[in-house]
Design a protein around this motif. Structure first.
Motif, PDB file in Angstrom:
ATOM      1  N   PHE A   1       0.849  -1.183   0.000  1.00 44.14           N
ATOM      2  CA  PHE A   1       0.000   0.000   0.000  1.00 44.14           C
ATOM      3  C   PHE A   1       0.892   1.243   0.000  1.00 44.14           C
ATOM      4  O   PHE A   1       2.097   1.170   0.243  1.00 44.14           O
ATOM      5  N   GLU A   2       0.266   2.404  -0.260  1.00 43.87           N
ATOM      6  CA  GLU A   2       1.023   3.650  -0.276  1.00 43.87           C
ATOM      7  C   GLU A   2       1.614   3.995   1.088  1.00 43.87           C
ATOM      8  O   GLU A   2       2.612   4.704   1.183  1.00 43.87           O
ATOM      9  N   ASN A   3       1.010   3.476   2.158  1.00 43.43           N
ATOM     10  CA  ASN A   3       1.537   3.763   3.493  1.00 43.43           C
ATOM     11  C   ASN A   3       2.675   2.830   3.892  1.00 43.43           C
ATOM     12  O   ASN A   3       3.187   2.901   5.015  1.00 43.43           O
ATOM     13  N   GLY A   4       3.090   1.948   2.956  1.00 44.59           N
ATOM     14  CA  GLY A   4       4.205   1.044   3.213  1.00 44.59           C
ATOM     15  C   GLY A   4       3.805  -0.310   3.748  1.00 44.59           C
ATOM     16  O   GLY A   4       4.632  -1.224   3.823  1.00 44.59           O
ATOM     17  N   ALA A   5       2.538  -0.478   4.134  1.00 45.08           N
ATOM     18  CA  ALA A   5       2.067  -1.773   4.634  1.00 45.08           C
ATOM     19  C   ALA A   5       1.941  -2.764   3.474  1.00 45.08           C
ATOM     20  O   ALA A   5       1.664  -2.388   2.332  1.00 45.08           O
ATOM     21  N   GLN A   6       2.148  -4.045   3.759  1.00 46.57           N
ATOM     22  CA  GLN A   6       2.026  -5.078   2.742  1.00 46.57           C
ATOM     23  C   GLN A   6       0.555  -5.343   2.424  1.00 46.57           C
ATOM     24  O   GLN A   6      -0.256  -5.530   3.333  1.00 46.57           O
ATOM     25  N   GLU A   7       0.252  -5.342   1.146  1.00 48.63           N
ATOM     26  CA  GLU A   7      -1.118  -5.635   0.708  1.00 48.63           C
ATOM     27  C   GLU A   7      -1.262  -7.084   0.297  1.00 48.63           C
ATOM     28  O   GLU A   7      -2.299  -7.719   0.521  1.00 48.63           O
TER      29      GLU A   7
ATOM     30  N   TYR B   1      -3.850  -8.493   2.868  1.00 51.33           N
ATOM     31  CA  TYR B   1      -3.949  -7.693   4.085  1.00 51.33           C
ATOM     32  C   TYR B   1      -4.675  -6.375   3.787  1.00 51.33           C
ATOM     33  O   TYR B   1      -4.765  -5.945   2.631  1.00 51.33           O
ATOM     34  N   ASN B   2      -5.150  -5.724   4.842  1.00 47.10           N
ATOM     35  CA  ASN B   2      -5.667  -4.366   4.676  1.00 47.10           C
ATOM     36  C   ASN B   2      -4.580  -3.363   5.024  1.00 47.10           C
ATOM     37  O   ASN B   2      -3.460  -3.739   5.412  1.00 47.10           O
TER      38      ASN B   2
END
Length: 262
Positions: free
Chosen positions: A177-183, A200-201
């Motif tokens: 995701f743009e926030n660095g979290a794994q999608e 993931y969300n």
């Protein structure tokens, strides 16, 4: 006055006689030119002992400069242009083979670079956003994509990471995701989905998993139910968001299309 006229008459003949010449050993020397039937140039440059030296120019059929080549020993520093006189590439040839880093341009803006060894793509290749940030970075071995393949957001944060082996995805595959979290975290085996694919969300919570065996999905009911939910979400936000699942084979295209929508 007659002497001056005589010289003027002979001068063009003298100049012409100095073009496309070989010496007593049959080696090309001096200025060489080639022209089309309509008189437009094909190429022009100088030889010394049968080897090109200095600056050479090659031309498109319409007469525009196609290439400017500067010879220094075995190295030919080359710039290539389209028919609108815009640069499309530049780099070096060594012994008539691409060598080192070649830069690629679009409308005179650098949009990529590739690395060559003895005419074969080896090393790191990059694509750039039109504002200069790295969009995509790939590794090549002997003309085939092998190693890390990464796609970046304009912020420099990763959007996609995967492993490649001889032009096929083979190994870990991650989308962010743009926030660095794994999608999405999964794995490819010879270009086929394999093993567990985790979704993931944006908060990092695990939503669901799909399981594959050499490209064959083992729990299609889960996939179908999630696809239905995704389609409803896309329909509700029609024209505002794109489905990244449809761009897994060309993630950089997804980034460009998504940028245009936003």
């Amino acid at each position: 006055m007659r002497i001056v006229l005589f010289i003027l008459v002979l001068l063009p003949m003298f100049v012409f006689s100095q073009i496309n010449q070989t010496d007593s050993n049959g080696l090309k020397q001096g200025l060489w030119q080639k022209k089309q039937a309509n008189g437009r140039p094909v190429y022009e440059g100088e030889f010394k002992d049968d080897k090109p030296v200095g600056e050479w120019k090659r031309y498109h059929s319409g007469g525009q400069v196609k290439a400017v080549i500067t010879y220094k020993g075995d190295t030919a520093q080359t710039q290539l242009f389209d028919v609108w006189r815009k640069k499309v590439a530049e780099g070096n040839y060594i012994n008539q083979q691409k060598e080192g880093v070649w830069s690629i341009f679009n409308n005179n803006v650098k949009v990529g670079e590739e690395t060559f060894l003895s005419g074969v793509k080896n090393g790191v290749a990059r694509r750039y956003y039109d504002t200069g940030e790295v969009m995509e970075e790939t590794e090549w071995v002997n003309g085939k994509e092998t190693g890390n393949h990464q796609v970046f957001l304009k912020s420099g944060e990763p959007y996609l990471k995967c492993k490649m082996k001889e032009d096929e995805r083979d190994g870990l595959f991650i989308i962010y995701f743009e926030n660095g979290a794994q999608e999405l975290v999964g794995e490819y085996k010879r270009n086929l989905r394999h093993g567990e694919w985790k979704y993931y969300n944006k908060s990092g919570e695990h939503l669901y998993s799909l399981f594959y065996d050499n490209g064959q999905i083992l729990n299609p009911a889960v996939r179908d139910s999630m696809d239905n939910l995704r389609m409803l979400d896309l329909e509700k936000n029609k024209g505002e968001i794109l489905d990244p699942e449809k761009f897994l084979q060309d993630p950089s295209e997804y980034l460009m299309k998504n940028k245009m929508i936003r």
